[in-house]
Enzyme design. Structure first.
Site, PDB file in Angstrom:
ATOM      1  N   CYS A 216     -30.002-121.833  30.732  1.00 53.21           N
ATOM      2  CA  CYS A 216     -30.878-122.006  29.576  1.00 53.21           C
ATOM      3  C   CYS A 216     -30.391-121.270  28.337  1.00 53.21           C
ATOM      4  O   CYS A 216     -30.947-121.465  27.256  1.00 53.21           O
ATOM      5  CB  CYS A 216     -32.287-121.542  29.922  1.00 53.21           C
ATOM      6  SG  CYS A 216     -33.041-122.470  31.284  1.00 53.21           S
TER       7      CYS A 216
ATOM      8  N   HIS B 254     -23.266-110.746  29.304  1.00 55.04           N
ATOM      9  CA  HIS B 254     -23.041-111.398  30.601  1.00 55.04           C
ATOM     10  C   HIS B 254     -23.052-110.344  31.698  1.00 55.04           C
ATOM     11  O   HIS B 254     -22.259-109.412  31.682  1.00 55.04           O
ATOM     12  CB  HIS B 254     -21.693-112.125  30.604  1.00 55.04           C
ATOM     13  CG  HIS B 254     -21.635-113.265  31.576  1.00 55.04           C
ATOM     14  ND1 HIS B 254     -21.935-113.117  32.911  1.00 55.04           N
ATOM     15  CD2 HIS B 254     -21.318-114.579  31.409  1.00 55.04           C
ATOM     16  CE1 HIS B 254     -21.799-114.291  33.526  1.00 55.04           C
ATOM     17  NE2 HIS B 254     -21.436-115.193  32.640  1.00 55.04           N
TER      18      HIS B 254
ATOM     19  N   HIS C 129     -39.641-113.415  12.388  1.00 53.13           N
ATOM     20  CA  HIS C 129     -39.957-114.466  13.362  1.00 53.13           C
ATOM     21  C   HIS C 129     -39.144-114.253  14.640  1.00 53.13           C
ATOM     22  O   HIS C 129     -37.975-113.858  14.585  1.00 53.13           O
ATOM     23  CB  HIS C 129     -39.662-115.849  12.778  1.00 53.13           C
ATOM     24  CG  HIS C 129     -40.276-116.074  11.427  1.00 53.13           C
ATOM     25  ND1 HIS C 129     -41.631-116.231  11.242  1.00 53.13           N
ATOM     26  CD2 HIS C 129     -39.712-116.141  10.189  1.00 53.13           C
ATOM     27  CE1 HIS C 129     -41.876-116.393   9.951  1.00 53.13           C
ATOM     28  NE2 HIS C 129     -40.734-116.345   9.294  1.00 53.13           N
TER      29      HIS C 129
ATOM     30  N   HIS D 124     -36.883-117.661  24.403  1.00 52.25           N
ATOM     31  CA  HIS D 124     -36.765-118.798  25.324  1.00 52.25           C
ATOM     32  C   HIS D 124     -38.006-118.921  26.191  1.00 52.25           C
ATOM     33  O   HIS D 124     -38.366-117.997  26.930  1.00 52.25           O
ATOM     34  CB  HIS D 124     -35.525-118.630  26.194  1.00 52.25           C
ATOM     35  CG  HIS D 124     -35.507-119.539  27.391  1.00 52.25           C
ATOM     36  ND1 HIS D 124     -35.630-120.908  27.289  1.00 52.25           N
ATOM     37  CD2 HIS D 124     -35.394-119.271  28.719  1.00 52.25           C
ATOM     38  CE1 HIS D 124     -35.579-121.440  28.489  1.00 52.25           C
ATOM     39  NE2 HIS D 124     -35.444-120.472  29.375  1.00 52.25           N
TER      40      HIS D 124
ATOM     41  N   ASN E  45     -40.794-125.962  29.666  1.00 54.24           N
ATOM     42  CA  ASN E  45     -39.463-125.358  29.595  1.00 54.24           C
ATOM     43  C   ASN E  45     -38.434-126.481  29.439  1.00 54.24           C
ATOM     44  O   ASN E  45     -38.072-127.142  30.403  1.00 54.24           O
ATOM     45  CB  ASN E  45     -39.193-124.547  30.865  1.00 54.24           C
ATOM     46  CG  ASN E  45     -37.833-123.873  30.850  1.00 54.24           C
ATOM     47  OD1 ASN E  45     -37.013-124.102  29.962  1.00 54.24           O
ATOM     48  ND2 ASN E  45     -37.574-123.053  31.849  1.00 54.24           N
TER      49      ASN E  45
END
Length: 536
Positions: free
Chosen positions: A235, A339, A424, A428, A461
């Site tokens: 995602c 990562h 703002h 996700h 989602n």
């Protein structure tokens, strides 16, 4: 008999309240933030005032002496001026080209593809695949997920006996991608032949020919287009695509530096022109495919994605044309990628695999929330120094020094206030738990989480495209003003946490945004989403 308040006592009461309001912690913090953030401005103003005062005291004779001194030392003065001009030109040449977002579009499926919670439960029951316990489990997840009654399923999943195949998956991909790109080309006025770079990301559906080839064929894009097809990145692939486009559109400074020492000037110019996509347009198509990735099994760790993922797609047009600034919406300021794949626990918390019966699904580990929290912490530790005001960085440093250097364990770790850096937030919308975790970690208020929660409620989602539905929500509400800063945060398998920071170049008028997916219903939002405690 009640006490009477004399004028003197009334004045002292008002004075005491005024003093107490001044020492309110919130007011003190705002005052501290303002003072530290503008300290440099104050110092520069004092220096300019002192310089101006010194100049006003110069007599005409002293001015003539300075002129004569410059004439006597003409060669050093000219040499210094040329050196300063050269250094300034070199600095400007080494600056990366700005990356602008002309516009973006979010696909809104047709009304007949809506999937209410009741339809989802009935449809799952009609397949005859799931056990009674797992049907009840999915119903509980769906009720607590934060999804509303108007999310979308692909056409293949609306059939009474769904048997998804490659052809139906391609139909879904064509529907969402072409719908979003058509809308974007109409909004920007960019001709398909003027697209220089194409980046498509879809994590779970990677056919041959690729999705990027599908777009090139449909729009008859140029033969020399630079195309990329990103798969399996979860995602957060949306912000990976943004970062990739940024690197392609900006001047590679390290190559420039090496070329100075290895090549003559004319060869250097040739290499710069060869390496940089100058005056280029980059089209990003951000999507996920549901048709071939619905899980038809009874492993509970793989049933959760069935309840959360829905149809969606976003198309984004980026450019490095300086002339495009006057009509662009946003400028890309920062991208930060984290990562955590080197850690086995992070690597395995979300993975596509087969269950005991050989049925493929996406398995979510119970460690997902803690892994996401750790990834977010690492990401914001890199992003913080780039965006936070000096006042917040100073507080963070002082508390860190207190704990690490002076061993004052009683001092609590300071969590920077990112509300001072951004107007703002587009987090996700992976699910209610993801949003709750980010809200808690960053200390955000309901207002900052509104766009994310409403996107989850209305569209579900939609994987990597959710931050764009959230940005569209902010625009539809008329909240995007010139100069506002927006933070997009996304999480993905691997495990990854990525961020992008945008600066608004103009105020967005919602009345002009006819193609906004929220345009015809924004008046109905926000809605009250039932909390987990109120669901029985």
């Amino acid at each position: 008999m009640a006490d009477t308040v004399t004028p003197a006592s009334s004045d002292s009461y008002l004075l005491r309240n005024f003093v107490l309001s001044l020492i309110n912690p919130k007011r003190l913090k705002l005052g501290y933030h303002y003072l530290i953030s503008h300290a440099l401005h104050f110092i520069l103003l004092l220096l300019l005032a002192a310089s101006a005062a010194s100049l006003t005291r110069l007599t005409s004779a002293e001015v003539l002496q300075i002129r004569d001194a410059l004439r006597l030392h003409l060669v050093p003065v000219v040499a210094c001026s040329l050196a300063a001009a050269f250094l300034a030109a070199l600095y400007l040449m080494k600056q990366p080209r700005p990356v602008y977002l002309l516009d973006f579009a979010c696909f809104k499926p047709a009304a007949e593809l809506k999937c209410s919670r009741e339809f989802f439960v009935e449809h799952s029951m009609s397949t005859g695949i799931f056990t009674a316990d797992n049907l009840a489990f999915q119903k509980r997840i769906l009720e607590r997920s934060g999804l509303g009654q108007s999310t979308y399923f692909p056409e293949a999943m609306h059939k009474k006996a769904p048997k998804p195949c490659m052809a139906e998956a391609r139909e879904e991909a064509e529907m969402v991608m072409f719908g979003a790109v058509d809308e974007l080309l109409e909004k920007t006025g960019v001709n398909a032949k003027d697209i220089d770079i194409l980046i498509v990301n879809c994590s779970l559906f990677n056919p041959t020919p690729s999705l990027s080839a599908m777009i090139i064929d449909h729009y008859k894009l140029r033969a020399n287009i630079q195309s990329f097809n990103l798969g399996g990145m979860g995602c957060s692939a949306c912000l990976i695509s943004i970062d990739l486009a940024k690197q392609l559109l900006q001047v590679p400074v390290h190559e420039f530096t090496h070329s100075v020492s290895r090549y003559n000037f004319h060869v250097l110019c040739f290499r710069l022109l060869e390496q940089v996509h100058r005056n280029a347009n980059a089209l990003l198509v951000i999507t996920e495919n549901i048709t071939l990735n619905w899980y038809f099994g009874n492993d509970r760790s793989m049933l959760v994605p069935n309840c959360l993922f829905r149809v969606g797609c976003a198309a984004v047009m980026l450019t490095n044309r300086r002339s495009a600034r006057r009509r662009a919406k946003y400028q890309l300021i920062h991208t930060v990628r984290t990562h955590k794949g080197a850690d086995d626990r992070s690597y395995g918390c979300a993975s596509q695999e087969e269950d005991g019966e050989g049925k493929i699904g996406v398995s979510l580990s119970k460690d997902l929330m803690s892994v996401a929290g750790e990834a977010l912490k690492t990401n914001i530790s890199t992003l913080g120094p780039l965006v936070l005001p000096l006042s917040e960085q100073l507080l963070f440093f002082l508390t860190l020094a207190s704990r690490r250097v002076f061993r004052w364990r009683s001092v609590q770790p300071y969590i920077p206030d990112f509300k001072l850096a951004f107007e703002h937030f587009c987090v996700h919308a992976g699910g209610r738990a993801v949003l709750d975790e980010v809200e808690k970690r960053l200390g955000l208020a309901e207002a900052q989480m509104e766009a994310s929660r409403m996107t989850l409620y209305r569209f579900g989602n939609t994987s990597s495209s959710t931050p764009w539905y959230e940005l569209a929500y902010t625009e539809a509400k008329g909240r995007m003003r010139k100069g506002d800063r927006t933070w997009q945060i996304a999480f993905g398998s691997g495990f990854k946490c990525n961020s992008a920071v945008w600066h608004s170049l103009r105020t967005v008028d919602p009345k002009e945004e006819k193609k906004n997916p929220w345009a015809d219903e924004i008046h109905a939002f926000p809605v009250q989403v039932p909390t987990v405690e109120t669901i029985h």
